[in-house]
Motif scaffolding. Sequence first.
Motif: not given
Length: 312
Positions: A129-144, A266-278
Amino acid sequence: MPALIDLGASIIIQDQNLNYLYLANLPEAWACGEISAPTDATLFGEEVAAKLTTVKSSMTESGKKGHIEVTVGSDQVFEFRVQAVQFEAGGIHLVTTIIDRSEERHRERLLRALLREVSHRSKNLLAIIQSIALQTARYSGSLDLFLHKFRGRLYSLSQSQDLITDSSWRGAYFYDLVRQQTEKYLPDNTHLVKVSGDNMLLTPNASLHLGLALHELIVNAVSHGSLLRGVRPVEVTCTRIHLDGHDWLEMHWHEKLSNRAGDDSTEDSLKAHFGSTVLERVVPASVNGKAKYIISNEEISYELRFPLDIGD
């Protein structure tokens, strides 16, 4: 005394000089046939007799009590309860009851082992959970956005954890994992995810992280991919392969996309929406595996490989 014997207890009555006056229902561990003048030493051995003598030597008044526990072999445990009793004739006598506590002690050991396992699993889950929270926060542009993604991932973990708990912590089967992670988003269209291949039992650690990957993929498919249009079903396969002297699991998630002609994404712009880090980092690293994530205008595919003999 008959009632105690019926309950499986052994009864010994001795006078103050420790002479045996009555003996009944001796446990099989010490059953040795007829003895003309039994003593604690001849019945139970010198070590047990010495412990009993220590307890009995202080019992000079009626009502005094004492007890010891004796282990026989590797798994038999007996409790000796000694009590001084005033008889109407003959003065103080010592009444010893022997009760088999083996099953009770076995349950206590099992409970302690289960509690240690719960502690171990809880610490692992908190680390995830700690790892998920860290990765989610790192790649989220807003609190919502963070809260939206984080809640979904926590729900995924809880669903996988339910399967693991139901199996007494053995893990989860692949087909069950796919079904549980997808049915929330496709309650009336489960046919849009087709599963094939080996229905393998995954370790708890692999179940949690593979469930997380499936959650990301199904959310992406519903939000941005093929399932948004409901054109073609997603194909999910699981295969056991032999690689470098070890058995590995290979999972494929394959979406054929259509009606994307003219889409300049592009592939990069699509990946921005697709949770690629996880999918590309968190999950494969957690199961000591490798992942390949491909997004194009024609298809979305995800391949995950990891060894099956990895420690949990």
